[in-house]
Design a protein around this motif. Structure first.
Motif, PDB file in Angstrom:
ATOM      1  N   GLN A 177       0.851  -1.187   0.000  1.00 19.22           N
ATOM      2  CA  GLN A 177       0.000   0.000   0.000  1.00 19.22           C
ATOM      3  C   GLN A 177       0.889   1.241   0.000  1.00 19.22           C
ATOM      4  O   GLN A 177       1.919   1.271   0.673  1.00 19.22           O
ATOM      5  CB  GLN A 177      -0.885   0.006   1.242  1.00 19.22           C
ATOM      6  N   ASP A 178       0.481   2.273  -0.760  1.00 18.85           N
ATOM      7  CA  ASP A 178       1.190   3.547  -0.687  1.00 18.85           C
ATOM      8  C   ASP A 178       1.113   4.069   0.737  1.00 18.85           C
ATOM      9  O   ASP A 178       0.064   3.983   1.388  1.00 18.85           O
ATOM     10  CB  ASP A 178       0.559   4.583  -1.623  1.00 18.85           C
ATOM     11  N   GLU A 179       2.216   4.618   1.224  1.00 19.85           N
ATOM     12  CA  GLU A 179       2.233   5.156   2.576  1.00 19.85           C
ATOM     13  C   GLU A 179       1.381   6.417   2.649  1.00 19.85           C
ATOM     14  O   GLU A 179       1.536   7.340   1.845  1.00 19.85           O
ATOM     15  CB  GLU A 179       3.666   5.460   3.004  1.00 19.85           C
ATOM     16  N   ALA A 180       0.481   6.457   3.607  1.00 18.83           N
ATOM     17  CA  ALA A 180      -0.421   7.596   3.779  1.00 18.83           C
ATOM     18  C   ALA A 180       0.315   8.785   4.385  1.00 18.83           C
ATOM     19  O   ALA A 180       1.168   8.624   5.254  1.00 18.83           O
ATOM     20  CB  ALA A 180      -1.595   7.216   4.666  1.00 18.83           C
ATOM     21  N   THR A 181      -0.059   9.972   3.937  1.00 21.35           N
ATOM     22  CA  THR A 181       0.447  11.204   4.533  1.00 21.35           C
ATOM     23  C   THR A 181      -0.383  11.528   5.773  1.00 21.35           C
ATOM     24  O   THR A 181      -1.416  10.899   6.024  1.00 21.35           O
ATOM     25  CB  THR A 181       0.331  12.374   3.545  1.00 21.35           C
ATOM     26  N   ARG A 182       0.036  12.532   6.520  1.00 23.38           N
ATOM     27  CA  ARG A 182      -0.718  12.972   7.698  1.00 23.38           C
ATOM     28  C   ARG A 182      -2.141  13.348   7.292  1.00 23.38           C
ATOM     29  O   ARG A 182      -3.105  13.025   7.979  1.00 23.38           O
ATOM     30  CB  ARG A 182      -0.024  14.153   8.354  1.00 23.38           C
ATOM     31  N   GLU A 183      -2.288  14.017   6.162  1.00 23.24           N
ATOM     32  CA  GLU A 183      -3.598  14.457   5.694  1.00 23.24           C
ATOM     33  C   GLU A 183      -4.494  13.284   5.287  1.00 23.24           C
ATOM     34  O   GLU A 183      -5.712  13.360   5.388  1.00 23.24           O
ATOM     35  CB  GLU A 183      -3.445  15.421   4.505  1.00 23.24           C
ATOM     36  N   GLN A 184      -3.910  12.200   4.840  1.00 25.00           N
ATOM     37  CA  GLN A 184      -4.674  11.030   4.403  1.00 25.00           C
ATOM     38  C   GLN A 184      -5.019  10.083   5.543  1.00 25.00           C
ATOM     39  O   GLN A 184      -5.895   9.234   5.397  1.00 25.00           O
ATOM     40  CB  GLN A 184      -3.879  10.254   3.341  1.00 25.00           C
ATOM     41  N   SER A 185      -4.358  10.210   6.676  1.00 24.98           N
ATOM     42  CA  SER A 185      -4.535   9.278   7.796  1.00 24.98           C
ATOM     43  C   SER A 185      -5.816   9.577   8.558  1.00 24.98           C
ATOM     44  O   SER A 185      -5.974  10.658   9.130  1.00 24.98           O
ATOM     45  CB  SER A 185      -3.337   9.373   8.741  1.00 24.98           C
ATOM     46  N   ARG A 186      -6.738   8.630   8.576  1.00 25.00           N
ATOM     47  CA  ARG A 186      -7.986   8.805   9.328  1.00 25.00           C
ATOM     48  C   ARG A 186      -7.748   8.759  10.836  1.00 25.00           C
ATOM     49  O   ARG A 186      -8.434   9.408  11.606  1.00 25.00           O
ATOM     50  CB  ARG A 186      -8.993   7.732   8.942  1.00 25.00           C
ATOM     51  N   SER A 187      -6.777   7.968  11.262  1.00 19.52           N
ATOM     52  CA  SER A 187      -6.515   7.832  12.702  1.00 19.52           C
ATOM     53  C   SER A 187      -5.614   8.938  13.237  1.00 19.52           C
ATOM     54  O   SER A 187      -5.504   9.105  14.446  1.00 19.52           O
ATOM     55  CB  SER A 187      -5.851   6.483  12.986  1.00 19.52           C
ATOM     56  N   GLY A 188      -4.930   9.631  12.324  1.00 26.20           N
ATOM     57  CA  GLY A 188      -3.954  10.625  12.756  1.00 26.20           C
ATOM     58  C   GLY A 188      -2.608  10.016  13.103  1.00 26.20           C
ATOM     59  O   GLY A 188      -1.719  10.702  13.565  1.00 26.20           O
ATOM     60  N   LEU A 189      -2.473   8.709  12.883  1.00 29.13           N
ATOM     61  CA  LEU A 189      -1.228   7.998  13.178  1.00 29.13           C
ATOM     62  C   LEU A 189      -0.536   7.581  11.884  1.00 29.13           C
ATOM     63  O   LEU A 189      -1.201   7.291  10.884  1.00 29.13           O
ATOM     64  CB  LEU A 189      -1.522   6.748  14.013  1.00 29.13           C
ATOM     65  N   PRO A 190       0.794   7.518  11.882  1.00 29.74           N
ATOM     66  CA  PRO A 190       1.507   7.054  10.695  1.00 29.74           C
ATOM     67  C   PRO A 190       1.327   5.549  10.493  1.00 29.74           C
ATOM     68  O   PRO A 190       1.069   4.811  11.444  1.00 29.74           O
ATOM     69  CB  PRO A 190       2.959   7.405  10.988  1.00 29.74           C
TER      70      PRO A 190
END
Length: 79
Positions: free
Chosen positions: A58-71
């Protein structure tokens, strides 16, 4: 491996084994795509031989894409 760029990097985050199965969770970066990949590799061993392999990429999510707010990987978001 000849076709892979010299800039490719792998960072392992965690590994676990149970019986003949091993799972590795890591990040591939430097492959020339916009986002690093967060990967789970699952292998089944027969003795000292790799018998089967599966992976989830999976592409690594950015802070803006993270629903949980966690990396997705480690303790901070990609820079």
């Amino acid at each position: 491996m000849k076709g892979l760029p010299a800039t490719l990097r792998y960072e392992n985050h965690v590994g676990a084994a149970s019986g003949d199965f091993v799972i590795l969770h890591g990040r591939f970066s430097g492959h020339g795509l916009p986002a690093a990949w967060v990967v789970a590799d699952i292998v089944r061993m027969e003795g000292d031989v790799l018998a089967e392999h599966w992976d989830v990429i999976q592409d690594e999510a950015t802070r803006e894409q993270s629903r949980s707010g966690l990396p997705m990987f480690g303790d901070r978001f990609p820079g």
